[in-house]
Design a protein around this motif. Structure first.
Motif, PDB file in Angstrom:
ATOM      1  N   LYS A   3      21.588  89.463 -23.048  1.00  0.00           N
ATOM      2  CA  LYS A   3      23.049  88.886 -23.170  1.00  0.00           C
ATOM      3  C   LYS A   3      23.231  87.692 -24.180  1.00  0.00           C
ATOM      4  CE  LYS A   3      24.948  86.501 -19.834  1.00  0.00           C
ATOM      5  NZ  LYS A   3      25.546  86.121 -18.514  1.00  0.00           N
ATOM      6  N   VAL A   4      24.431  87.754 -24.775  1.00  0.00           N
ATOM      7  CA  VAL A   4      24.655  86.239 -25.493  1.00  0.00           C
ATOM      8  C   VAL A   4      25.209  85.217 -24.416  1.00  0.00           C
ATOM      9  CG1 VAL A   4      26.284  85.294 -27.110  1.00  0.00           C
ATOM     10  CG2 VAL A   4      25.273  87.779 -27.632  1.00  0.00           C
ATOM     11  N   SER A   5      24.614  83.841 -24.662  1.00  0.00           N
ATOM     12  CA  SER A   5      25.228  83.019 -23.360  1.00  0.00           C
ATOM     13  C   SER A   5      25.250  81.718 -24.486  1.00  0.00           C
ATOM     14  CB  SER A   5      24.121  82.827 -22.529  1.00  0.00           C
ATOM     15  OG  SER A   5      24.415  81.803 -21.662  1.00  0.00           O
ATOM     16  N   PHE A   6      25.862  80.627 -23.881  1.00  0.00           N
ATOM     17  CA  PHE A   6      25.824  79.468 -24.299  1.00  0.00           C
ATOM     18  C   PHE A   6      25.590  78.372 -23.366  1.00  0.00           C
ATOM     19  CE2 PHE A   6      30.255  80.340 -23.990  1.00  0.00           C
ATOM     20  CZ  PHE A   6      30.854  79.196 -23.730  1.00  0.00           C
ATOM     21  N   ALA A   7      24.952  77.313 -23.389  1.00  0.00           N
ATOM     22  CA  ALA A   7      24.664  76.173 -22.543  1.00  0.00           C
ATOM     23  C   ALA A   7      25.389  75.145 -22.688  1.00  0.00           C
ATOM     24  CB  ALA A   7      23.411  75.810 -22.492  1.00  0.00           C
ATOM     25  N   GLU A   8      26.176  74.778 -23.803  1.00  0.00           N
ATOM     26  CA  GLU A   8      26.989  73.814 -24.131  1.00  0.00           C
ATOM     27  C   GLU A   8      28.227  74.132 -25.070  1.00  0.00           C
ATOM     28  OE1 GLU A   8      24.986  70.672 -26.635  1.00  0.00           O
ATOM     29  OE2 GLU A   8      23.495  72.321 -27.541  1.00  0.00           O
ATOM     30  N   PHE A   9      29.143  73.574 -25.179  1.00  0.00           N
ATOM     31  CA  PHE A   9      30.371  73.796 -26.166  1.00  0.00           C
ATOM     32  C   PHE A   9      29.858  73.188 -27.584  1.00  0.00           C
ATOM     33  CE2 PHE A   9      32.498  72.975 -21.917  1.00  0.00           C
ATOM     34  CZ  PHE A   9      32.987  74.305 -21.808  1.00  0.00           C
ATOM     35  N   ARG A  47      34.185  79.108 -26.668  1.00  0.00           N
ATOM     36  CA  ARG A  47      32.891  78.612 -26.883  1.00  0.00           C
ATOM     37  C   ARG A  47      33.131  77.142 -27.539  1.00  0.00           C
ATOM     38  NH1 ARG A  47      32.193  80.287 -32.176  1.00  0.00           N
ATOM     39  NH2 ARG A  47      32.633  78.195 -32.397  1.00  0.00           N
ATOM     40  N   GLU A  48      34.048  76.768 -28.212  1.00  0.00           N
ATOM     41  CA  GLU A  48      34.323  75.427 -28.653  1.00  0.00           C
ATOM     42  C   GLU A  48      34.837  74.566 -27.479  1.00  0.00           C
ATOM     43  OE1 GLU A  48      37.376  75.871 -31.465  1.00  0.00           O
ATOM     44  OE2 GLU A  48      35.712  76.341 -33.286  1.00  0.00           O
ATOM     45  N   GLY A  49      35.224  74.997 -26.395  1.00  0.00           N
ATOM     46  CA  GLY A  49      35.498  73.946 -25.248  1.00  0.00           C
ATOM     47  C   GLY A  49      36.989  73.655 -25.385  1.00  0.00           C
ATOM     48  N   GLN A  50      37.829  74.463 -26.180  1.00  0.00           N
ATOM     49  CA  GLN A  50      39.245  74.362 -26.252  1.00  0.00           C
ATOM     50  C   GLN A  50      39.679  74.333 -24.673  1.00  0.00           C
ATOM     51  OE1 GLN A  50      41.577  76.306 -29.176  1.00  0.00           O
ATOM     52  NE2 GLN A  50      39.859  76.228 -30.694  1.00  0.00           N
ATOM     53  N   VAL A  51      40.917  73.731 -24.434  1.00  0.00           N
ATOM     54  CA  VAL A  51      41.466  73.800 -23.037  1.00  0.00           C
ATOM     55  C   VAL A  51      42.560  74.996 -23.075  1.00  0.00           C
ATOM     56  CG1 VAL A  51      42.942  72.654 -21.348  1.00  0.00           C
ATOM     57  CG2 VAL A  51      41.244  71.392 -23.022  1.00  0.00           C
ATOM     58  N   LEU A  59      29.556  76.023 -17.243  1.00  0.00           N
ATOM     59  CA  LEU A  59      28.145  76.183 -18.272  1.00  0.00           C
ATOM     60  C   LEU A  59      26.961  76.569 -17.391  1.00  0.00           C
ATOM     61  CD1 LEU A  59      29.305  73.683 -21.153  1.00  0.00           C
ATOM     62  CD2 LEU A  59      29.288  76.105 -20.927  1.00  0.00           C
ATOM     63  N   PRO A  60      25.946  77.379 -17.814  1.00  0.00           N
ATOM     64  CA  PRO A  60      25.957  77.842 -18.864  1.00  0.00           C
ATOM     65  C   PRO A  60      26.892  79.216 -18.838  1.00  0.00           C
ATOM     66  CG  PRO A  60      23.896  78.562 -17.876  1.00  0.00           C
ATOM     67  CD  PRO A  60      24.588  77.282 -17.138  1.00  0.00           C
ATOM     68  N   SER A  61      27.186  79.785 -19.882  1.00  0.00           N
ATOM     69  CA  SER A  61      28.277  80.986 -19.717  1.00  0.00           C
ATOM     70  C   SER A  61      27.858  81.927 -20.692  1.00  0.00           C
ATOM     71  CB  SER A  61      29.682  80.375 -19.943  1.00  0.00           C
ATOM     72  OG  SER A  61      30.648  81.333 -20.046  1.00  0.00           O
ATOM     73  N   GLY A  62      28.155  83.302 -20.268  1.00  0.00           N
ATOM     74  CA  GLY A  62      28.272  84.427 -21.180  1.00  0.00           C
ATOM     75  C   GLY A  62      29.568  84.327 -21.843  1.00  0.00           C
ATOM     76  N   VAL A  63      29.585  85.243 -22.768  1.00  0.00           N
ATOM     77  CA  VAL A  63      30.790  85.383 -23.637  1.00  0.00           C
ATOM     78  C   VAL A  63      31.206  86.727 -23.767  1.00  0.00           C
ATOM     79  CG1 VAL A  63      31.434  85.102 -26.316  1.00  0.00           C
ATOM     80  CG2 VAL A  63      29.152  84.028 -25.229  1.00  0.00           C
ATOM     81  N   GLY A  64      32.586  86.916 -23.905  1.00  0.00           N
ATOM     82  CA  GLY A  64      33.314  88.139 -24.291  1.00  0.00           C
ATOM     83  C   GLY A  64      34.230  88.780 -23.072  1.00  0.00           C
ATOM     84  N   LEU A  65      35.169  89.344 -23.533  1.00  0.00           N
ATOM     85  CA  LEU A  65      35.995  89.995 -22.401  1.00  0.00           C
ATOM     86  C   LEU A  65      36.315  91.406 -22.426  1.00  0.00           C
ATOM     87  CD1 LEU A  65      39.089  87.410 -22.966  1.00  0.00           C
ATOM     88  CD2 LEU A  65      37.182  87.272 -21.075  1.00  0.00           C
TER      89      LEU A  65
END
Length: 297
Positions: A3-9, A47-51, A59-65
């Motif tokens: 899976k694709v994930s990110f741990a920081e914005f 991913r950028e952390g926009q509100v 976080l960490p978070s997966g990506v995609g809807l």
């Protein structure tokens, strides 16, 4: 599973392809073996952390809807779908080999997984903003940034409803817009006057976030006649920013109907392997799309 994930914005470089435990379908949910996942601007905004209040994450978070795939697990209370069914829909962490969906529909006949993955959020958004902007049959709608996925859906749904659409896009996408039934014109210097020469505008949608809210208000005559899905500064001009999804199941049902009747087709501009999710985000951020971008698993 992968899976694709990110741990920081941050930028596209924060995306990592990792090994993770497969999720399971809880009550009212299904799990699919993902064959393709839609790439949406909201993915890189998160991913950028926009509100974005509609999509709070930890976080960490997966990506995609969005995803299309084969049902391989059915949660408690779910009816009308069986293991092995080909479905498309919306869930979470869909950039993965397996994903849980909270809304889904059977894929229409003749649709590939890649094509199907490009519809769920796009059609829900298109239907929502058309409703929110209040445009009616016989009126004229201006769409800024009309050649992407949402724009492609808006143009075709509006045409089906008897609404005239003026669409702005780059020079390379003018014929594409005309093929979807829009009156096309280019953005850039002098675009407001070019739109005026095409006639009056009753309502407008900002789908690209290219800093045109003031001009859209000027062309429609009121901020209440403009809706944006891409400019977080729109409320400063009294314009509604639309970010919270409506009924995804209802949107999927309408998508199936339109696709099955040949009234809606959103092309896939480019497909990427799962390992190239960062490249897909870079291209999505750059804009100038003609239809959809998807990841193939």
């Amino acid at each position: 599973m992968r899976k694709v994930s990110f741990a920081e914005f941050g930028g596209p470089d924060v995306l990592q392809l990792i090994d993770a435990e497969a999720p399971h379908a809880g009550p009212g949910r299904i799990r699919v073996a993902v064959r393709a996942a839609g790439v949406n601007p909201v993915d890189w905004r998160i991913r950028e952390g926009q509100v974005l209040g509609a999509h709070p994450i930890e976080l960490p978070s997966g990506v995609g809807l969005d995803a299309a795939g084969v049902v391989d697990e059915v949660g408690e209370g779910v009816v009308g779908v069986e293991i092995g069914d080909r479905v498309f829909g919306e869930g979470s962490s869909t950039y993965a080999e397996f994903a849980v969906l909270s809304a889904w529909a059977r894929m229409p006949e003749g649709l590939t997984f890649e094509e199907a993955a490009g519809y769920p959020s796009v059609v829900e958004t298109a239907l929502r903003v058309l409703r929110e902007v209040g445009v009616r049959p016989g009126q004229t709608l201006l769409v800024s940034g009309a050649s992407g996925g949402v724009g492609s859906a808006v143009l075709q749904i509006a045409r089906e409803r008897g609404i005239t659409v003026i669409g702005t896009a780059g020079a390379a996408n003018q014929e594409y817009l005309r093929g979807l039934g829009a009156v096309a014109t280019t953005y850039g210097e002098g675009w407001v006057e070019r739109v005026r020469r095409l006639g009056g505008v009753d309502a407008a949608l900002d789908l690209a976030g290219s800093g045109v809210i003031r001009e859209l208000v000027e062309l429609t005559g009121s901020p209440e006649k403009v809706v944006s899905i891409a400019d977080l500064g729109a409320p400063e001009f009294g314009v509604r920013f639309s970010g919270a999804a409506g009924s995804v199941p209802a949107a999927l049902a309408e998508a199936v109907d339109l696709i099955s009747r040949g009234r809606l087709h959103i092309p896939v501009e480019k497909s990427y392997p799962l390992a190239e999710a960062a490249a897909a985000h870079i291209d999505s951020y750059a804009g100038h799309a003609r239809g959809r971008r998807v990841l193939v698993i």
